[in-house]
Design a protein around this motif. Structure first.
Motif, PDB file in Angstrom:
ATOM      1  N   PRO A 100      38.727  39.373  37.288  1.00  0.00           N
ATOM      2  CA  PRO A 100      38.718  38.201  36.304  1.00  0.00           C
ATOM      3  C   PRO A 100      37.972  36.917  36.844  1.00  0.00           C
ATOM      4  CG  PRO A 100      41.019  38.923  36.465  1.00  0.00           C
ATOM      5  CD  PRO A 100      40.006  39.708  37.825  1.00  0.00           C
ATOM      6  N   CYS A 101      38.231  36.749  38.348  1.00  0.00           N
ATOM      7  CA  CYS A 101      37.319  35.466  38.929  1.00  0.00           C
ATOM      8  C   CYS A 101      35.936  35.996  38.818  1.00  0.00           C
ATOM      9  CB  CYS A 101      38.022  35.476  40.144  1.00  0.00           C
ATOM     10  SG  CYS A 101      36.999  34.042  41.113  1.00  0.00           S
ATOM     11  N   SER A 102      35.452  36.845  39.345  1.00  0.00           N
ATOM     12  CA  SER A 102      34.109  37.309  39.494  1.00  0.00           C
ATOM     13  C   SER A 102      33.385  37.400  37.895  1.00  0.00           C
ATOM     14  CB  SER A 102      33.830  38.611  40.132  1.00  0.00           C
ATOM     15  OG  SER A 102      32.567  39.278  39.660  1.00  0.00           O
ATOM     16  N   GLU A 150      34.442  35.399  35.518  1.00  0.00           N
ATOM     17  CA  GLU A 150      34.342  34.008  34.885  1.00  0.00           C
ATOM     18  C   GLU A 150      33.374  33.070  35.545  1.00  0.00           C
ATOM     19  OE1 GLU A 150      37.823  32.922  33.378  1.00  0.00           O
ATOM     20  OE2 GLU A 150      37.450  30.843  33.249  1.00  0.00           O
ATOM     21  N   ILE A 151      33.153  33.332  36.946  1.00  0.00           N
ATOM     22  CA  ILE A 151      32.183  32.397  37.394  1.00  0.00           C
ATOM     23  C   ILE A 151      30.788  33.120  37.487  1.00  0.00           C
ATOM     24  CG2 ILE A 151      34.266  31.595  39.159  1.00  0.00           C
ATOM     25  CD1 ILE A 151      32.961  33.350  41.218  1.00  0.00           C
ATOM     26  N   SER A 152      30.525  34.208  37.129  1.00  0.00           N
ATOM     27  CA  SER A 152      29.018  34.893  37.332  1.00  0.00           C
ATOM     28  C   SER A 152      28.333  34.786  36.150  1.00  0.00           C
ATOM     29  CB  SER A 152      29.263  36.098  37.681  1.00  0.00           C
ATOM     30  OG  SER A 152      29.927  36.443  39.057  1.00  0.00           O
ATOM     31  N   ALA A 153      27.155  34.287  35.936  1.00  0.00           N
ATOM     32  CA  ALA A 153      26.129  34.469  34.852  1.00  0.00           C
ATOM     33  C   ALA A 153      26.154  35.607  33.914  1.00  0.00           C
ATOM     34  CB  ALA A 153      24.902  34.018  35.331  1.00  0.00           C
ATOM     35  N   TYR A 154      26.406  36.820  34.923  1.00  0.00           N
ATOM     36  CA  TYR A 154      26.372  38.126  34.237  1.00  0.00           C
ATOM     37  C   TYR A 154      27.107  39.095  35.323  1.00  0.00           C
ATOM     38  CZ  TYR A 154      21.939  37.226  36.561  1.00  0.00           C
ATOM     39  OH  TYR A 154      20.884  36.627  37.207  1.00  0.00           O
ATOM     40  N   GLY A 155      27.677  40.121  34.831  1.00  0.00           N
ATOM     41  CA  GLY A 155      28.272  41.324  35.535  1.00  0.00           C
ATOM     42  C   GLY A 155      29.463  40.740  35.908  1.00  0.00           C
ATOM     43  N   ALA A 156      30.369  41.662  36.834  1.00  0.00           N
ATOM     44  CA  ALA A 156      31.624  41.285  37.545  1.00  0.00           C
ATOM     45  C   ALA A 156      31.768  42.498  38.603  1.00  0.00           C
ATOM     46  CB  ALA A 156      32.806  41.361  36.393  1.00  0.00           C
ATOM     47  N   HIS A 157      32.430  42.271  39.836  1.00  0.00           N
ATOM     48  CA  HIS A 157      32.459  43.491  40.728  1.00  0.00           C
ATOM     49  C   HIS A 157      33.918  44.296  40.189  1.00  0.00           C
ATOM     50  CE1 HIS A 157      35.949  42.122  43.155  1.00  0.00           C
ATOM     51  NE2 HIS A 157      35.588  40.860  43.095  1.00  0.00           N
ATOM     52  N   TYR A 217      35.166  45.628  31.209  1.00  0.00           N
ATOM     53  CA  TYR A 217      34.842  43.807  31.273  1.00  0.00           C
ATOM     54  C   TYR A 217      35.423  43.312  30.302  1.00  0.00           C
ATOM     55  CZ  TYR A 217      31.119  40.197  31.427  1.00  0.00           C
ATOM     56  OH  TYR A 217      30.546  39.248  31.789  1.00  0.00           O
TER      57      TYR A 217
END
Lengths: 260, 260, 260, 260
Positions: free
Chosen positions: C150-152, C154-161, C211
């Motif tokens: 969830p952190c990745s 929310e803080i990223s412009a796109y994608g998430a690990h 996602y």
């Protein structure tokens, strides 16, 4: 005292069969390894040390392998490993032999945005073999990275599956190649490299970098191969990529090799 | 920069469930361990570091665990591990937490007849836990030894099956107990202890000593228990013996425990 | 013939120490397991079978454990495992004993869009223990799933690990609980469940579903706990979540337990 | 639906590098294996399935490997494994490919004196490879046995150290060789074979038999080699012997090979 004890191993064997490798396997021993910058790192080496046994000898002398290891005072690098190998084949009075040592190797990494430092662990194997009087060196590193799936990215409205991946580089070379050189190549050809310690600014960077740089296992072995092809010191190589897929309970895998 | 990035973990949780342990698991990190004689040994620790999370907090801050580890400069022993644990619970602002670290530990052993020296490896775990403001220590060692079967010896015209055996001692103590003390107890209560490097005179000694000193897995856990019962520092213990049977493809196993 | 051979194990012991567990460990044996629908599945069970040994008896009879297993004809479920356990404690003439068996268990899964069928493997452990005349059952399943941070996100412009994650449910119950029930709960509380065989339409679905459904390790153990809290058959439980982080070479980990 | 989703893998690659192996690794799948007597055994196979990828193709189709496995209805033996391999290379439209499957295989063994029956487990790998239109078969078995040290016996007043040993036979053959044939050869060339279930009369037999039949790791690989040399079906072989030494915490190891 032991001179009066029967030496069964030294007896003659009549079965007419040479043994290609005989010795000790999986002996854990504390050693030091030379780093690229000349300093030394204490590691625990898992050693396999073997020799070729002529057809007429019943057995090898197992204790001598451990003696060679116990006497090893110099930190290991390609040069000192080959010297150790020659001491072993001399001591055991054979013409062919092999030493392989696996260990975990640590490098300090700097997080890409915050600059925080932490150690990363890599599995390394150094191996040296004497055959027909010449010594050959093999260096292997297993580099954990992250990979992001190009297909998942392209077909999905948002997101893309990614996962931990192992890039394994196994290199035969005439001249020494530093462990650090191979790690750097592997890390720069993944979707992104990974870290022990990341702050949120780093996590944002890694997430976006991987999304911008999707790679299949096929892409990673090809991209590493292009890099190794430019290095004249490398004779043969084998490059493997294994994705511990986040959408499966099995791995995606690719291997590319060059035999000189 | 990271001050402007949203902190998802710090949000309020409404599910009403505290989490007993949350943190990082299986992080390999280079550290030093204090030996009984005061010197230090470089080891690679496999760390698990967790805290208790109150019911109203959404998540912990994973990077802080690695920071604590990265900042650890002092060699580990019971005292410094507890100090590290308090730094962790302070940094994460919690009242309960736990650090456990596994590593391979080496001791120089002297072969019983030849006097040859070689390193032996032991698996060790140190664990420290804070609960209700008090810290508790657990020390575990896995000691490889040889065991010879009393039944096989007695019923057979000659010989007796024997095998590698793991004696595992897990000890809770108020005062520190050295890793070396536990290893010595385990090795002296097996059929015979074992060595990296033995000459023929040593091999003769170990063979005969084990034959004269047969022990079931039951005998070994009882004999170690008698020893630990005499040590006033020890609060609780668990003693396990596992024979990797040479006549089976499974283990014989025994466990004895004392809860203070 | 064996009646004339000395029985060393049956001798009297004078050390005054009962042994809490003694028996065989890690014996691989082919057995069948009853499925929720009443059919049977062939598995290979890794068995540990132990009994409590009174202080005055020197040793247990190791071969009887294997006899009990060899005589087991009925497929295993909670009921037949308890019957087997009583046969073991009767045969060994003891009042307390334990059988634990680990195996890989397969279920056919249907891919979410294409409808393709493939097998998924889950690690399962069934354990039964008799103490003071009463039997208690423990069922454990390790369920591989995918988790997205969830952190990745929310803080990223796109994608998430995201990464492979193991959800481990360990449940003590008075009444039987099917392996399949626990798997279904775990899979429905992850970011998304995973499959052996997916087509591109499924990969798109899983990517987008994960996602849309980000979860920390903390979230997964809490969400599973809320589900288990609603089940009156469950006495105690322990729920673990382990992320094989794609941005680290270590795991994120959480554990929540309820002791009845 | 999936026809409208972009097929990234099918795109053209311009790096000019063929990939020697690409596919899936470590997929656990339930299959049946044909036994020597024609009956079938349910096993859990750990599959690695790969193909050669031409230089101009970007990626392989990972899901097709799992489809091939899911469609496999016939029990595996050398013939059906090769048929499966041809289905795989056809489906993926390639000229070279490989399937390797590892599994635990059980045989009923009869204890040597008491006649008691129990299951013994062996690790087996079957591999088949197509290259230049021809298929080649490799059969590997890992056979746990007991080995007793000739040196220890000869130099000691009584007893002799012995231990569990793994004999690994890897055989390339033109004609099928049954798993059971290789196991029988390995077991008959050890100091003694081992059993899940033994009574005291059997334990006496095994102890004495091993003592009468001492063998180094060197002896075992040579004695197995003499046996395989007599079998005209065998093209190449590799024979390994690994003693999990009872007087060390490492292994003694020997390897002998013949390349046709």
């Amino acid at each position: 005292m032991s001179s009066s004890i029967v030496d069964v191993q030294n007896r003659t064997d009549t079965r007419g069969l040479a043994i290609h490798k005989v010795g000790i396997k999986d002996l854990l021993y504390p050693v030091r390894v030379k780093q690229q910058d000349g300093s030394e790192q204490s590691v625990q080496g898992l050693f396999t040390m073997t020799v070729r046994l002529p057809h007429h000898v019943k057995g090898t002398h197992m204790s001598r392998f451990v003696e060679i290891l116990q006497q090893q005072k110099e930190a290991l690098d390609h040069e000192s490993l080959i010297k150790m190998l020659y001491r072993m084949t001399d001591r055991l009075n054979v013409e062919a032999g092999e030493i392989a040592v696996k260990f975990n190797y640590f490098l300090d990494k700097v997080a890409p945005v915050s600059g925080q430092i932490s150690a990363m662990d890599y599995q390394v194997q150094l191996a040296a073999e004497i055959r027909h009087g010449a010594a050959q060196l093999v260096t292997q590193v297993v580099v954990p990275v992250t990979s992001l799936c190009p297909c998942s990215k392209e077909i999905s409205a948002y997101g893309a599956h990614n996962q931990r991946c192992h890039l394994t580089l196994t290199v035969v070379s005439d001249e020494p190649i530093a462990i650090e050189e191979l790690i750097t190549i592997a890390e720069s050809e993944a979707s992104c490299d990974i870290y022990g310690l990341v702050k949120r600014s780093d996590e944002k960077y890694i997430t976006e970098r991987a999304y911008e740089n999707p790679k299949f296992v096929e892409d990673m072995v090809r991209d590493v191969a292009l890099r190794l092809n430019q290095d004249a010191r490398i004779v043969d190589y084998e490059i493997e990529s294994e994705n511990f897929e986040s959408i499966h309970n099995h791995s995606a895998y690719a291997l590319i090799r060059r035999l000189g």
